[in-house]
Write an enzyme that holds these catalytic residues in place. Structure first.
Site, PDB file in Angstrom:
ATOM      1  N   LYS A 149       4.996   4.869  -5.474  1.00  0.00           N
ATOM      2  CA  LYS A 149       5.344   5.948  -4.530  1.00  0.00           C
ATOM      3  C   LYS A 149       6.833   5.926  -4.153  1.00  0.00           C
ATOM      4  O   LYS A 149       7.424   6.980  -3.913  1.00  0.00           O
ATOM      5  CB  LYS A 149       4.483   5.859  -3.267  1.00  0.00           C
ATOM      6  CG  LYS A 149       3.026   6.259  -3.522  1.00  0.00           C
ATOM      7  CD  LYS A 149       2.220   6.274  -2.239  1.00  0.00           C
ATOM      8  CE  LYS A 149       0.742   6.460  -2.532  1.00  0.00           C
ATOM      9  NZ  LYS A 149      -0.079   6.474  -1.323  1.00  0.00           N
ATOM     10  N   ASP A 162      -0.033  11.950   2.404  1.00  0.00           N
ATOM     11  CA  ASP A 162      -0.958  10.965   3.003  1.00  0.00           C
ATOM     12  C   ASP A 162      -1.112  11.197   4.508  1.00  0.00           C
ATOM     13  O   ASP A 162      -2.217  11.119   5.057  1.00  0.00           O
ATOM     14  CB  ASP A 162      -0.442   9.535   2.773  1.00  0.00           C
ATOM     15  CG  ASP A 162      -0.654   9.061   1.344  1.00  0.00           C
ATOM     16  OD1 ASP A 162      -1.556   9.587   0.661  1.00  0.00           O
ATOM     17  OD2 ASP A 162       0.075   8.162   0.902  1.00  0.00           O
TER      18      ASP A 162
HETATM   19  P1  NDP Z   1       1.567  -1.938   1.207  1.00  0.00           P
HETATM   20  O1  NDP Z   1       1.404  -3.060   0.238  1.00  0.00           O
HETATM   21  O2  NDP Z   1       2.723  -1.022   1.102  1.00  0.00           O
HETATM   22  O3  NDP Z   1       1.609  -2.555   2.708  1.00  0.00           O
HETATM   23  C1  NDP Z   1       0.685  -3.539   3.089  1.00  0.00           C
HETATM   24  C2  NDP Z   1       0.696  -3.694   4.606  1.00  0.00           C
HETATM   25  O4  NDP Z   1      -0.398  -4.540   4.956  1.00  0.00           O
HETATM   26  C3  NDP Z   1       1.958  -4.358   5.172  1.00  0.00           C
HETATM   27  O5  NDP Z   1       2.207  -3.825   6.455  1.00  0.00           O
HETATM   28  C4  NDP Z   1       1.528  -5.829   5.244  1.00  0.00           C
HETATM   29  O6  NDP Z   1       2.235  -6.577   6.217  1.00  0.00           O
HETATM   30  C5  NDP Z   1       0.105  -5.654   5.697  1.00  0.00           C
HETATM   31  N1  NDP Z   1      -0.765  -6.793   5.418  1.00  0.00           N
HETATM   32  C6  NDP Z   1      -1.174  -7.240   4.210  1.00  0.00           C
HETATM   33  N2  NDP Z   1      -2.033  -8.274   4.347  1.00  0.00           N
HETATM   34  C7  NDP Z   1      -2.157  -8.485   5.693  1.00  0.00           C
HETATM   35  C8  NDP Z   1      -2.894  -9.401   6.475  1.00  0.00           C
HETATM   36  N3  NDP Z   1      -3.690 -10.310   5.913  1.00  0.00           N
HETATM   37  N4  NDP Z   1      -2.813  -9.322   7.826  1.00  0.00           N
HETATM   38  C9  NDP Z   1      -2.025  -8.383   8.406  1.00  0.00           C
HETATM   39  N5  NDP Z   1      -1.294  -7.482   7.723  1.00  0.00           N
HETATM   40  C10 NDP Z   1      -1.355  -7.534   6.375  1.00  0.00           C
HETATM   41  O7  NDP Z   1       0.179  -1.153   1.140  1.00  0.00           O
HETATM   42  P2  NDP Z   1      -0.085   0.388   1.504  1.00  0.00           P
HETATM   43  O8  NDP Z   1       0.643   0.684   2.751  1.00  0.00           O
HETATM   44  O9  NDP Z   1       0.158   1.231   0.302  1.00  0.00           O
HETATM   45  O10 NDP Z   1      -1.672   0.411   1.745  1.00  0.00           O
HETATM   46  C11 NDP Z   1      -2.226  -0.116   2.933  1.00  0.00           C
HETATM   47  C12 NDP Z   1      -3.712   0.249   2.996  1.00  0.00           C
HETATM   48  O11 NDP Z   1      -3.860   1.649   3.137  1.00  0.00           O
HETATM   49  C13 NDP Z   1      -4.496  -0.157   1.748  1.00  0.00           C
HETATM   50  O12 NDP Z   1      -5.748  -0.685   2.168  1.00  0.00           O
HETATM   51  C14 NDP Z   1      -4.704   1.153   1.017  1.00  0.00           C
HETATM   52  O13 NDP Z   1      -5.892   1.146   0.265  1.00  0.00           O
HETATM   53  C15 NDP Z   1      -4.803   2.125   2.190  1.00  0.00           C
HETATM   54  N6  NDP Z   1      -4.442   3.509   1.811  1.00  0.00           N
HETATM   55  C16 NDP Z   1      -5.393   4.478   1.963  1.00  0.00           C
HETATM   56  C17 NDP Z   1      -5.108   5.787   1.658  1.00  0.00           C
HETATM   57  C18 NDP Z   1      -6.171   6.817   1.836  1.00  0.00           C
HETATM   58  O14 NDP Z   1      -5.991   7.956   1.377  1.00  0.00           O
HETATM   59  N7  NDP Z   1      -7.270   6.506   2.497  1.00  0.00           N
HETATM   60  C19 NDP Z   1      -3.792   6.217   1.159  1.00  0.00           C
HETATM   61  C20 NDP Z   1      -2.847   5.114   1.050  1.00  0.00           C
HETATM   62  C21 NDP Z   1      -3.184   3.815   1.358  1.00  0.00           C
HETATM   63  P3  NDP Z   1       3.618  -7.349   5.833  1.00  0.00           P
HETATM   64  O15 NDP Z   1       4.698  -6.305   5.889  1.00  0.00           O
HETATM   65  O16 NDP Z   1       3.741  -8.382   6.897  1.00  0.00           O
HETATM   66  O17 NDP Z   1       3.423  -7.923   4.454  1.00  0.00           O
END
Ligand code: NDP
Length: 283
Positions: free
Chosen positions: A70, A107
């Site tokens: 993206k 989104d």
């Molecule tokens: P990214 O990889 O860009 O970001 C991941 C985020 O999750 C970061 O803020 C990260 O924190 C945090 N994170 C990861 N593991 C943990 C943990 N164990 N505890 C706390 N925070 C955590 O992912 P996306 O933003 O692309 O996706 C996030 C979610 O949204 C996914 O589950 C995805 O499936 C969902 N999604 C759903 C959509 C829909 O249409 N329903 C569309 C897009 C996404 P840090 O910065 O500290 O690493």
């Protein structure tokens, strides 16, 4: 007699096998009587731009973009972005117009549609957004634009939450009074709507959130979707959220918003969401 080939669309990602986008767009097409072909396209990790240029050079009309591309899609369309694409810094919808690749992020619109469908319009509400990755980036401007009274972004890495806040306020300083950021332990509840935009549920655990997050009628919304409650939904119920929802409606909503950009028609999400919800497993 003349025959016209169906318009070509696709979703680009790596991996891509799991994508539900083809069935959602095919259902919208059947509903609106538009002839289209929608395919899954696996882009090599080092050849995203080439994959997209190739698709459009061969007459393709529009692309959805998913993990991990993206942000590269944002760069590809950087001279022709919508406000939502620019403020998100990430793009999930591309199309060719006047010889240029244009980009938008739908989104956040998908999220807003779903919150409203669930009876939780964010206008006037106190909203906590957990996470600062790509999905959270797409949600911040639409939530503020929809008139939430206060939006707080919290993230496991607090710096990333602050960077996201700075990115939005650099471009839209008028939101400064309503937008704050911090670490997971600095949630400062209670909140009317808590949105989980982290990927923590993929690891089987909810984010490490403090107690006291929920007002009596609060909604806990997980962007992740699954055929059973996600770990965040289970945690939220235990902590007193009045209602919980997963992100399947957001998925269908972002697709409907892309469809509207490409075809100028807004499809009815309800039957498509019901069909997906009814399928045996949609994780
Ligand atoms: P990214 O990889 O860009 O970001 C991941 C985020 O999750 C970061 O803020 C990260 O924190 C945090 N994170 C990861 N593991 C943990 C943990 N164990 N505890 C706390 N925070 C955590 O992912 P996306 O933003 O692309 O996706 C996030 C979610 O949204 C996914 O589950 C995805 O499936 C969902 N999604 C759903 C959509 C829909 O249409 N329903 C569309 C897009 C996404 P840090 O910065 O500290 O690493």
């Amino acid at each position: 007699m003349t025959t016209t080939s169906p318009l070509r669309f696709g979703v680009v990602g790596n991996p891509i096998k799991h994508s539900r986008s083809p069935s959602i767009h095919e259902a919208f097409a059947a509903q609106t009587g538009i002839a289209l072909h929608y395919e899954r396209i696996l882009a090599p990790l080092d050849a995203f731009d080439h994959t997209c240029h190739d698709f459009f050079q061969q007459g393709g009309s529009g692309l959805n973009i998913t993990v991990p591309f993206k942000e590269q899609a944002y760069t590809l369309a950087q001279d022709h972005l919508t406000t939502r694409g620019r403020l998100a810094g990430a793009v999930n919808t591309l199309w060719m117009e006047d010889g240029h690749i244009h980009g938008c992020n739908t989104d956040g619109e998908g999220l807003l549609n779903d919150l409203r469908r669930l009876g939780h319009d964010p206008a006037g509400k106190q909203v906590l957004l957990v996470g600062a990755g790509g999905a959270a980036r797409g949600a911040v401007f639409p939530l503020l634009d929809a008139g939430c009274a206060r939006l707080r972004i919290i993230n496991r890495s607090p710096d990333r939450a602050t960077q996201l806040l700075d990115h939005v306020l650099e471009q839209l300083p008028e939101f400064a009074a309503r937008l704050t950021a911090g670490g997971l332990s600095q949630a400062q509840g209670p909140w009317d709507i808590v949105i989980n935009a982290t990927s923590s549920s993929l690891g089987g655990s909810p984010p490490d959130l403090p107690a006291g997050l929920y007002t009596p009628d609060a909604l806990a919304y997980d962007m992740m979707y699954a055929s059973q409650d996600t770990p965040f939904m289970t945690q939220a119920k235990a902590q007193g959220a009045a209602s919980v929802a997963d992100g399947l409606g957001m998925l269908v909503g972002q697709a409907a918003a892309s469809f509207a950009i490409w075809h100028g028609l807004r499809p009815d999400m309800t039957p498509v969401l019901q069909a997906l919800r009814g399928s045996a497993s949609y994780t």
